[in-house]
Design an enzyme around this catalytic site. Structure first.
Site, PDB file in Angstrom:
ATOM      1  N   MET A  15       0.819  -1.201   0.000  1.00 22.32           N
ATOM      2  CA  MET A  15       0.000   0.000   0.000  1.00 22.32           C
ATOM      3  C   MET A  15       0.862   1.264   0.000  1.00 22.32           C
ATOM      4  O   MET A  15       0.648   2.175  -0.805  1.00 22.32           O
ATOM      5  CB  MET A  15      -0.937   0.004   1.209  1.00 22.32           C
ATOM      6  CG  MET A  15      -1.815   1.234   1.294  1.00 22.32           C
ATOM      7  SD  MET A  15      -3.147   1.138   2.504  1.00 22.32           S
ATOM      8  CE  MET A  15      -2.220   0.896   4.021  1.00 22.32           C
ATOM      9  N   VAL A  16       1.851   1.331   0.882  1.00 28.11           N
ATOM     10  CA  VAL A  16       2.695   2.526   0.962  1.00 28.11           C
ATOM     11  C   VAL A  16       3.626   2.612  -0.235  1.00 28.11           C
ATOM     12  O   VAL A  16       3.752   3.664  -0.864  1.00 28.11           O
ATOM     13  CB  VAL A  16       3.495   2.524   2.276  1.00 28.11           C
ATOM     14  CG1 VAL A  16       4.473   3.701   2.299  1.00 28.11           C
ATOM     15  CG2 VAL A  16       2.561   2.604   3.473  1.00 28.11           C
ATOM     16  N   LEU A 106      10.241   3.932   6.667  1.00 34.56           N
ATOM     17  CA  LEU A 106       8.866   4.002   7.142  1.00 34.56           C
ATOM     18  C   LEU A 106       8.754   3.208   8.439  1.00 34.56           C
ATOM     19  O   LEU A 106       8.850   1.984   8.435  1.00 34.56           O
ATOM     20  CB  LEU A 106       7.908   3.431   6.101  1.00 34.56           C
ATOM     21  CG  LEU A 106       7.327   4.369   5.039  1.00 34.56           C
ATOM     22  CD1 LEU A 106       6.510   5.486   5.661  1.00 34.56           C
ATOM     23  CD2 LEU A 106       8.404   4.917   4.123  1.00 34.56           C
ATOM     24  N   SER A 108       6.310   3.391  12.227  1.00 32.62           N
ATOM     25  CA  SER A 108       4.881   3.274  12.507  1.00 32.62           C
ATOM     26  C   SER A 108       4.580   3.937  13.838  1.00 32.62           C
ATOM     27  O   SER A 108       5.415   3.939  14.749  1.00 32.62           O
ATOM     28  CB  SER A 108       4.473   1.797  12.573  1.00 32.62           C
ATOM     29  OG  SER A 108       3.172   1.654  13.118  1.00 32.62           O
ATOM     30  N   SER A 109       3.383   4.462  13.960  1.00 38.84           N
ATOM     31  CA  SER A 109       2.997   5.096  15.223  1.00 38.84           C
ATOM     32  C   SER A 109       2.838   4.087  16.347  1.00 38.84           C
ATOM     33  O   SER A 109       2.779   4.457  17.521  1.00 38.84           O
ATOM     34  CB  SER A 109       1.697   5.880  15.049  1.00 38.84           C
ATOM     35  OG  SER A 109       0.644   5.033  14.635  1.00 38.84           O
ATOM     36  N   CYS A 110       2.781   2.786  16.020  1.00 45.24           N
ATOM     37  CA  CYS A 110       2.635   1.769  17.068  1.00 45.24           C
ATOM     38  C   CYS A 110       3.913   1.609  17.875  1.00 45.24           C
ATOM     39  O   CYS A 110       3.913   0.880  18.878  1.00 45.24           O
ATOM     40  CB  CYS A 110       2.225   0.433  16.467  1.00 45.24           C
ATOM     41  SG  CYS A 110       3.563  -0.458  15.674  1.00 45.24           S
ATOM     42  N   TYR A 137       6.466  -6.330  16.515  1.00 45.50           N
ATOM     43  CA  TYR A 137       6.528  -5.439  15.352  1.00 45.50           C
ATOM     44  C   TYR A 137       7.079  -4.076  15.759  1.00 45.50           C
ATOM     45  O   TYR A 137       7.934  -3.503  15.075  1.00 45.50           O
ATOM     46  CB  TYR A 137       5.136  -5.295  14.743  1.00 45.50           C
ATOM     47  CG  TYR A 137       5.045  -4.334  13.586  1.00 45.50           C
ATOM     48  CD1 TYR A 137       5.494  -4.699  12.318  1.00 45.50           C
ATOM     49  CD2 TYR A 137       4.502  -3.064  13.751  1.00 45.50           C
ATOM     50  CE1 TYR A 137       5.405  -3.828  11.245  1.00 45.50           C
ATOM     51  CE2 TYR A 137       4.404  -2.187  12.678  1.00 45.50           C
ATOM     52  CZ  TYR A 137       4.851  -2.567  11.438  1.00 45.50           C
ATOM     53  OH  TYR A 137       4.765  -1.697  10.382  1.00 45.50           O
ATOM     54  N   LYS A 141      10.485  -2.032  14.474  1.00 45.79           N
ATOM     55  CA  LYS A 141      10.448  -0.690  13.883  1.00 45.79           C
ATOM     56  C   LYS A 141      11.279   0.304  14.683  1.00 45.79           C
ATOM     57  O   LYS A 141      11.916   1.197  14.120  1.00 45.79           O
ATOM     58  CB  LYS A 141       9.001  -0.215  13.766  1.00 45.79           C
ATOM     59  CG  LYS A 141       8.219  -0.908  12.656  1.00 45.79           C
ATOM     60  CD  LYS A 141       8.816  -0.594  11.304  1.00 45.79           C
ATOM     61  CE  LYS A 141       8.019  -1.176  10.158  1.00 45.79           C
ATOM     62  NZ  LYS A 141       8.585  -0.845   8.830  1.00 45.79           N
ATOM     63  N   THR A 165       0.681   7.531  10.956  1.00 47.79           N
ATOM     64  CA  THR A 165      -0.433   7.028  11.741  1.00 47.79           C
ATOM     65  C   THR A 165      -1.097   5.881  10.993  1.00 47.79           C
ATOM     66  O   THR A 165      -0.573   5.387   9.990  1.00 47.79           O
ATOM     67  CB  THR A 165      -1.428   8.166  12.026  1.00 47.79           C
ATOM     68  OG1 THR A 165      -2.382   7.724  12.979  1.00 47.79           O
ATOM     69  CG2 THR A 165      -2.134   8.623  10.760  1.00 47.79           C
ATOM     70  N   ASN A 166      -2.283   5.432  11.434  1.00 50.96           N
ATOM     71  CA  ASN A 166      -2.993   4.341  10.756  1.00 50.96           C
ATOM     72  C   ASN A 166      -3.328   4.748   9.324  1.00 50.96           C
ATOM     73  O   ASN A 166      -3.896   5.817   9.098  1.00 50.96           O
ATOM     74  CB  ASN A 166      -4.288   4.027  11.507  1.00 50.96           C
ATOM     75  CG  ASN A 166      -4.026   3.575  12.927  1.00 50.96           C
ATOM     76  OD1 ASN A 166      -3.604   2.465  13.170  1.00 50.96           O
ATOM     77  ND2 ASN A 166      -4.264   4.470  13.878  1.00 50.96           N
ATOM     78  N   LEU A 167      -3.014   3.872   8.388  1.00 50.14           N
ATOM     79  CA  LEU A 167      -3.157   4.187   6.970  1.00 50.14           C
ATOM     80  C   LEU A 167      -4.298   3.403   6.318  1.00 50.14           C
ATOM     81  O   LEU A 167      -4.663   2.323   6.777  1.00 50.14           O
ATOM     82  CB  LEU A 167      -1.859   3.868   6.228  1.00 50.14           C
ATOM     83  CG  LEU A 167      -0.615   4.600   6.716  1.00 50.14           C
ATOM     84  CD1 LEU A 167       0.621   4.010   6.055  1.00 50.14           C
ATOM     85  CD2 LEU A 167      -0.714   6.103   6.426  1.00 50.14           C
ATOM     86  N   HIS A 180      -5.853  -4.414   8.942  1.00 55.16           N
ATOM     87  CA  HIS A 180      -6.082  -3.414   9.962  1.00 55.16           C
ATOM     88  C   HIS A 180      -7.583  -3.124  10.059  1.00 55.16           C
ATOM     89  O   HIS A 180      -8.383  -3.609   9.266  1.00 55.16           O
ATOM     90  CB  HIS A 180      -5.297  -2.141   9.641  1.00 55.16           C
ATOM     91  CG  HIS A 180      -3.823  -2.313   9.774  1.00 55.16           C
ATOM     92  ND1 HIS A 180      -3.004  -2.560   8.698  1.00 55.16           N
ATOM     93  CD2 HIS A 180      -3.018  -2.278  10.863  1.00 55.16           C
ATOM     94  CE1 HIS A 180      -1.749  -2.670   9.118  1.00 55.16           C
ATOM     95  NE2 HIS A 180      -1.730  -2.506  10.420  1.00 55.16           N
ATOM     96  N   ASP A 275      -9.162  -4.498  22.761  1.00 53.79           N
ATOM     97  CA  ASP A 275      -9.306  -3.156  22.208  1.00 53.79           C
ATOM     98  C   ASP A 275      -8.002  -2.630  21.616  1.00 53.79           C
ATOM     99  O   ASP A 275      -7.997  -1.793  20.723  1.00 53.79           O
ATOM    100  CB  ASP A 275      -9.744  -2.173  23.305  1.00 53.79           C
ATOM    101  CG  ASP A 275     -11.260  -2.050  23.408  1.00 53.79           C
ATOM    102  OD1 ASP A 275     -11.943  -2.368  22.421  1.00 53.79           O
ATOM    103  OD2 ASP A 275     -11.741  -1.632  24.466  1.00 53.79           O
TER     104      ASP A 275
END
Length: 312
Positions: A15-16, A106, A108-110, A137, A141, A165-167, A180, A275
């Site tokens: 995707m990216v 790249l 990730s916000s995680c 993961y 990163k 952020t989430n993409l 996701h 969650d």
């Protein structure tokens, strides 16, 4: 970067990576180096070394990674850690060895702590415990970010990192076990709508968790714009957040996607499922000060993705 600079986009089918290729081609870059995973296994140290020796790219966008949602991250923990570490180690190190002019990694916000203060500033990295379900993961990163930082410091490289952020967007993963939250919801609602139209019977759509966690979503074409902007203008060891600076609850997201897909059935929340992080909103003041801001609004972006993926 010059229009004829040799640019390697690692992960160009994802995707990216595919969004980066679209952006570079739209800007007139004509010398892109692209390899599928079958042509070049980025976990293979010798194969990556041979590739850099033969191709000698001048610029690298490192978008290749093993990615997935909560279930995939929590199920394939060892794979997520090993494969991402190997990909990063090989590409970043060979970029140093073969004198790549600039690399963009790249992340990730995680990678931020689960209970980080909101909105999350770049300096909150490594200030607390990670979300357990995607810890492997995230650790991989973080290692990539720190590799870029320390290769700059020790070897004088020009390697930068971005924390998107989430993409969502074209070429997303819609596998319900590995995707996701946003693409998973799109697929669930679309299939439920089709089933209702075919049978006249409405099965409720089951959603994970309580719906209370809040998430920020960015269209991948906006991320590509941001990466391109940073590649041209930014240098330094500060990893840069990329997002919208706005978030939405998972429940609100579900209602929005229900409206976009025209699903008329009911929603059921399975609170036995996790969650994840309660809230994950990025502070995007740095990248806005660097001259970039997102342009694709959430409802507009999701509607375009839904039409192209499921209705065309």
């Amino acid at each position: 970067m010059e229009k004829d600079s040799k640019i390697y986009v690692a992960g160009h089918r994802g995707m990216v990576g595919s969004a980066l290729v679209r952006k570079l081609e739209a800007e007139g870059f004509t010398n892109l180096v692209l390899r599928t995973s079958k042509e070049l296994n980025l976990t293979d140290q010798q194969g990556v070394e041979d590739f850099f020796q033969n191709e000698k790219p001048e610029y690298v966008f490192l978008a290749a990674a093993k990615v997935g949602g909560i279930e995939a991250n929590n199920t394939y923990r060892a794979q997520f850690l090993y494969e991402n570490l190997m990909i990063q180690n090989n590409v970043i190190h060979q970029s140093y060895v073969h004198r790549v002019k600039k690399l963009l990694f790249l992340a990730s916000s995680c990678i931020y702590p689960k209970l980080a203060p909101q909105p999350i500033k770049e300096e909150y990295l490594l200030s607390g415990k990670l979300e357990p379900t995607n810890e492997p993961y995230a650790i991989a990163k973080i290692a990539g970010v720190k590799m870029c930082e320390n290769y700059n410091r020790q070897y004088g490289c020009n390697f930068i990192s971005v924390m998107p952020t989430n993409l969502y967007g074209p070429n997303d993963n819609y596998d319900l076990k590995e995707s996701h939250v946003l693409p998973a919801l799109l697929r669930k609602f679309h299939e439920a709508k089709i089933n209702l139209e075919r049978t006249g019977h409405s099965e409720p759509v089951e959603l994970w968790g309580s719906g209370k966690p809040r998430r920020e979503f960015l269209h991948v074409d906006d991320l590509a714009e941001a990466c391109y902007h940073l590649m041209l203008t930014f240098e330094g060891n500060i990893s840069v957040n990329v997002g919208t600076g706005k978030d939405i609850s998972i429940k609100e997201l579900a209602e929005l996607i229900k409206e976009i897909t025209n699903f008329e059935g009911k929603l059921v929340w399975n609170t036995d499922k996790p969650d994840g992080t309660p809230r994950k909103l990025l502070d995007v003041s740095l990248i806005e000060n660097l001259g970039w801001k997102y342009s694709i609004k959430l409802q507009e972006g999701i509607s375009k993705v839904y039409r192209k993926k499921f209705l065309s």
